[in-house]
Every structure is written in C-alpha cells, then in structure tokens.
Design a protein around this motif. Structure first.
Motif, PDB file in Angstrom:
ATOM      1  N   UNK A  80       0.943  -1.282   0.023  1.00 41.21           N
ATOM      2  CA  UNK A  80      -0.128   0.155  -0.017  1.00 41.21           C
ATOM      3  C   UNK A  80       1.066   1.149   0.074  1.00 41.21           C
ATOM      4  N   UNK A  81       2.038   0.994   0.667  1.00 37.66           N
ATOM      5  CA  UNK A  81       2.970   2.468   0.858  1.00 37.66           C
ATOM      6  C   UNK A  81       3.265   2.500  -0.660  1.00 37.66           C
ATOM      7  N   UNK A  82       4.208   1.524  -1.397  1.00 43.55           N
ATOM      8  CA  UNK A  82       4.646   1.674  -2.741  1.00 43.55           C
ATOM      9  C   UNK A  82       3.661   2.197  -3.631  1.00 43.55           C
ATOM     10  N   UNK A  83       2.406   1.917  -3.759  1.00 36.53           N
ATOM     11  CA  UNK A  83       1.422   2.234  -4.591  1.00 36.53           C
ATOM     12  C   UNK A  83       0.681   3.494  -4.296  1.00 36.53           C
ATOM     13  N   UNK A  84       0.900   4.072  -2.937  1.00 38.13           N
ATOM     14  CA  UNK A  84       0.272   4.923  -2.609  1.00 38.13           C
ATOM     15  C   UNK A  84      -1.182   4.910  -2.080  1.00 38.13           C
ATOM     16  N   UNK A  85      -1.579   3.684  -2.192  1.00 38.02           N
ATOM     17  CA  UNK A  85      -2.923   3.252  -1.371  1.00 38.02           C
ATOM     18  C   UNK A  85      -2.843   3.293   0.030  1.00 38.02           C
ATOM     19  N   UNK A  86      -1.726   3.620   0.488  1.00 38.25           N
ATOM     20  CA  UNK A  86      -1.648   3.621   1.938  1.00 38.25           C
ATOM     21  C   UNK A  86      -2.553   4.896   2.417  1.00 38.25           C
ATOM     22  N   UNK A  87      -2.623   5.891   1.660  1.00 39.15           N
ATOM     23  CA  UNK A  87      -3.399   7.268   1.931  1.00 39.15           C
ATOM     24  C   UNK A  87      -4.806   6.850   2.414  1.00 39.15           C
ATOM     25  N   UNK A 128       4.249   7.630   5.930  1.00 39.27           N
ATOM     26  CA  UNK A 128       4.896   8.709   5.608  1.00 39.27           C
ATOM     27  C   UNK A 128       4.051   9.510   4.543  1.00 39.27           C
ATOM     28  N   UNK A 129       3.568   8.723   3.554  1.00 47.78           N
ATOM     29  CA  UNK A 129       2.736   9.366   2.644  1.00 47.78           C
ATOM     30  C   UNK A 129       1.395  10.167   3.341  1.00 47.78           C
ATOM     31  N   UNK A 130       0.993   9.841   4.374  1.00 49.34           N
ATOM     32  CA  UNK A 130       0.057  10.514   5.229  1.00 49.34           C
ATOM     33  C   UNK A 130       0.535  11.769   5.574  1.00 49.34           C
ATOM     34  N   UNK A 131       1.541  11.698   6.193  1.00 53.15           N
ATOM     35  CA  UNK A 131       2.267  12.579   7.004  1.00 53.15           C
ATOM     36  C   UNK A 131       2.509  13.545   6.144  1.00 53.15           C
ATOM     37  N   UNK A 132       2.851  13.514   5.020  1.00 52.80           N
ATOM     38  CA  UNK A 132       3.341  14.549   4.017  1.00 52.80           C
ATOM     39  C   UNK A 132       2.057  15.127   3.119  1.00 52.80           C
TER      40      UNK A 132
END
Length: 553
Positions: free
Chosen positions: A355-362, A393-397
């Motif tokens: 999910x982090x690699x693909x951006x789906x983690x957001x 990390x993606x959420x935080x940024x």
C-alpha cells in the motif's frame, strides 16, 4: 514574332523564291526549304500555310511582276514544294515533339520507379533498424527471437536474453540536453556492437537495449555476455565535449527453448531488469521463477486493495498499552487486518508495504484513522483508554492532514486527547518542515504524538526538544535483550541503553512505552529502570476491541 519581324521573314523568303523561279536549272528544293523555314519560324497553325502562300504569291505576282506563263508554271510548282516542305517539316517537328515527350515520360517513369524503390528500401533501415543508432530495432529483434524459438532446425536447445537499461540516463538528458543524450546512446550502441559482435544487439527504445544469446549451453553463457556488456557501457565516453561515465542494469533470462514464447521471455527479462535496478544498478540479475511468482502475487494483492476497501474486508484489532506502575490500560493501538476471501486473514506485514509503494496507503490509512476513532468513541468510562493510530509517511506529507484529523474527530465525537498518532523516527528526522508543522498544530489541538520504533533511526535526543512529541515507543529490539539472565553481558548492555533512553526522555518531559514485552521478567526490569508503559504479548495479544479492553465497552 513582331509584325516587322514577320514581314522581314516573308520578304526574304519571297525573294528566295523569286530568285529560284528565274534561276536555271529550275530547283524545286528551294520551295521545300522555304516550307521548312516557315515551320522553324513557328508559323505552324492550321491557317498559317495557306495565308503565307497567298501572301508570297501576291508578292511575286504583283510586286515583282512575274506574270508570264512559264513563270506562272514554275511559281505554282515552287509553291507546291513550299507546301510539301512545310508539311514534312511540320510532321517531323510533331514526331520530334512526340518522341521528346515519350522520352521525358519514360525518364519520369524510371525516376519515379527508382524513387519508389529507394522509398521502399528506406521504409524497410526504418522498419527493422533504429534510425539513431543503426542497431536492429524491436521489430527485427522480435523476428529473430521468434525464429530462434520456432525453428528447430537452428540447432538451439537453450536461449538467453540480456535486457539492458542505462542507470540514471534521465539525468544526462535533463542536465546536458537531449542532443548530448542521443550522442551518448550512439556511443553506447557502438561499444555494445564491438564488444558483442557475434550476438544480435538491438535498441528497443529510449535507453533500453537487448542482446539475443542463441545456442547457450547454460546460464553462465548469458552471464558472460552481460558482464561484457556492463564493461563496455562503463567505459568513459567523450560526448560533445563532455566526458561521461555511465553504468547499466541488466536482467538475464536463460532457459530451454522448448515451452517458452517470445512474450514470456521478454516479460521475464523485464522483471529481472527491475530487480537489478532495485538492487542499486550497475549490475546484472538472473531470473528466478520463485521470486517472480512471489512478486506477481504481491502485485495481485496490491491491485485488490481498493476493491477490498469497498467491500469492507479490512477490520481492526487492538493491542493494549499498559502502565508498568499500576497495570491500567492507558491506550489501545489499532492494528489493521485484511480478511481476504481466498487467502484468509492477512497481517499488516503482508500488505502495508504494498500500500505504501502504490500510494494506496493514503486511502487505507484514512480508513484506519476513521474506524479507530469511531470504535474508540464507544469506549466509555472515566479511565477509557486513548486509541493509537500509525501514520504512514505519505499520510504525514499530505497537505490536508490537519483538516482530515479534525474532520474525523468532529464526525466521530472522539475528544482529541483520546487520539494518539504514531510516526516513525526517520519521518520526524526529515528535513521537510511541513509534516512537523502539521504535527505541531495537531498537538496544539490536544492530539497525542508518539514516535514509533524509537532507537532504530539514530534520532538525536536533543532534537526532540523542538518536536511536538509526547511519547517515545522504544523499539522491541532493545527490549528483547532483557529476556536473558541479569548477568548476561548483552542483556546488561541493553538494560543500560534503555535506562539512558528513559532518563533522557523523562528529562524532556516525555513518557516512554516499551514495545515487544513478552515476559513478566522483561516487565519487571523495565519497571525497575522507570519505563512508563509496556506493549506486547505479556499484556495482551492483538484482538477485537471488545476482547482487548479490560472491561466491556
């Protein structure tokens, strides 16, 4: 011709005829010559001959006074030869013109046919060869590869492909320009052709090249080709006044001819090339079927995440954060699970990285935050625990983090002080200031901020003074050493490190939670050095909220 020129011409021709009429012996060829001169003078219309003879006759009879019978006979015969000469000259000119037109048409046709042949030939150095490097292109390579796999008469039992891509070639284009980049590609192509002359070297496009290694005996044959290619590429090149040194990554596939197809072979080579890139570049990697199956499964899993969110396949378990002094449950960390319809329940380590690699983690992280706050709102009582949620990390940024958290708290009715956000140590040490500002705003609203896995990122403790942090969660690696006997040297070292961390954290007015506490002995030693709370199997395994809470909600 002008009127004066025409009159002068007719005057001259008339005088020639007059002379011919009087001359002995009488020569009729003069008439034919006069007729030919009329055609040469372009007096060649349908009325031109008749009108001209009429004028000449009147001139001979009226102006020159040639009226006796003998002269009239000669004049008639002479004018007849004028007509004959005129007709022959006109016929000859017409034939000449037709022949000239025919020759021109034949020449134009020949030129057109040659141009067509040249064009077809050019369409064919363009259909099968790369115009920039003059190497075979994808079309020709595919034809050769297909022939090698389909033609048993070629005597090839095994075959290899080396898929090559230049490392960081985009930097050359971006900094020095595409002209330099193209020149570099030409230089690389020439070196590959010299180094691998016995093999087909093709350019697939961009900075991608491929080498066909036919009739291999084993994988080492393809590896030797790849090493020769890497050595050739790495030679310094002087390009448009710039001395450039580049490296390449190569994916190697070598296998039996039987049972494989061009598409499968190139797909495997492409995947292996990415493995070499991911390992840092400037190297080759060999295709591994097990690894490929694993990565295909990972890809399928990542592709299924959006639909799984829509179908409600994700759910949360919770693990307590327990006070080491009184044993009270201070908080509950939300841990996401995936109830996969085919693979069963999946733990976070199976899909969070994807999910982090693909951006789906957001999107996934947003769902976890909202669901955790919704469930925590149902935990009633004066000593109801806070809920702790991990931020990627993606959420935080993400620019709208503060607004997202405020909206969730407002929608669920959870007090801000009952929400703790966990961020990694490396994220807090980032040079990007915006995430820290967002966390500072959230802390000002009452939200708790914790650093997760503290001690693994070499964070400067003095830097913590300026961060909006209220808690440190010490990494389980340090706690694991406390399972050994007290007199074990490594165990004593870990204990001293933990004691120092706890002391410094307390000096900064931070609470400390130890992760990975699995035994009562670990809990006792942590309590002795002043650690505030513990989390781990000793205090409770992850479970649904109604099971993990000390009392029914």
């Amino acid at each position: 011709m002008t009127q004066a020129q025409l009159e002068a011409l007719l005057q001259r021709l008339t005088e020639r005829l007059a002379v011919a009429i009087r001359t002995e012996p009488f020569d009729l060829r003069v008439g034919q010559q006069v007729g030919a001169e009329l055609v040469q003078a372009h007096i060649a219309s349908a009325e031109g001959l008749g009108r001209t003879i009429e004028v000449i006759q009147l001139r001979l009879v009226r102006d020159l006074g040639l009226i006796d019978g003998d002269v009239e006979d000669r004049m008639a015969r002479l004018l007849a030869t004028v007509a004959t000469g005129y007709a022959r000259a006109l016929r000859d000119r017409t034939l000449d013109e037709q022949e000239s037109i025919l020759r021109a048409a034949m020449m134009a046709r020949a030129q057109a046919e040659q141009a067509l042949r040249d064009s077809e030939a050019r369409f064919r150095h363009q259909a099968t060869h790369d115009p920039l490097t003059d190497l075979p292109n994808r079309t020709l390579f595919t034809e050769r590869l297909t022939a090698a796999l389909d033609d048993p008469g070629r005597g090839a039992d095994r075959i290899g492909v080396c898929f090559l891509d230049l490392d960081r070639f985009k930097v050359v284009n971006d900094t020095l320009g595409h002209q330099v980049g193209d020149s570099l590609l030409v230089s690389v192509a020439q070196r590959l052709r010299r180094a691998l002359g016995e093999h087909l070297v093709a350019r697939l496009g961009g900075d991608e090249f491929v080498v066909l290694v036919e009739r291999t005996g084993c994988t080492d044959d393809a590896v030797k080709v790849a090493e020769a290619a890497l050595a050739a590429v790495s030679e310094p090149a002087l390009v448009d006044g710039h001395e450039l040194t580049v490296s390449a990554s190569i994916g190697i596939v070598e296998r039996p001819v039987a049972g494989t197809t061009p598409v499968e072979l190139m797909r495997a080579a492409d995947s292996t090339l990415h493995w070499a890139k991911a390992a840092g570049g400037a190297r080759w990697s060999i295709f591994d079927a097990d690894r490929n199956r694993h990565e295909l499964a990972r890809y399928a899993l990542s592709a299924a995440i959006p639909a799984a969110l829509d179908r409600g396949e994700f759910y949360l378990d919770y693990q307590p954060l327990t006070s080491l002094r009184g044993g009270r449950v201070l908080g509950m960390e939300a841990l996401v699970r995936w109830r996969h319809p085919e693979l069963g329940v999946l733990r976070p380590d199976s899909f969070i990285g994807l999910a982090e690699e693909t951006g789906l983690i957001v999107r996934l992280g947003g769902w976890v935050l909202a669901e955790a706050c919704r469930e925590a709102r149902t935990w009633t009582g004066d000593d109801a625990p806070f809920v702790s949620v991990n931020l990627a990390v993606r959420q935080l940024h993400r620019p709208g983090l503060v607004q997202e958290v405020q909206a969730v708290l407002g929608r669920t009715g959870l007090p801000p002080e009952r929400l703790q956000l966990e961020v990694t140590e490396s994220t807090m040490m980032s040079t990007v200031a915006e995430p820290v500002r967002a966390l500072r705003v959230l802390k000002g609203l009452g939200v708790r901020i914790a650093i997760d896995d503290f001690g693994t990122g070499y964070c400067n403790l003095a830097y913590l003074r300026d961060l909006p942090v209220s808690e440190l969660k010490v990494a389980g690696e340090f706690v694991a050493g406390l399972r050994a006997p007290d007199d074990d040297p490594d165990s004593r070292t870990d204990e001293r490190i933990l004691a120092s961390l706890v002391s410094l954290a307390h000096a900064l007015d931070l609470t400390v939670t130890a992760e990975g506490v699995e035994t009562a002995e670990q809990a006792d030693r942590l309590r002795a050095i002043g650690c505030d709370a513990g989390q781990g199997w000793h205090f409770g395994r992850p479970a649904p909220a109604h099971e993990a809470l000390p009392h029914p909600a």
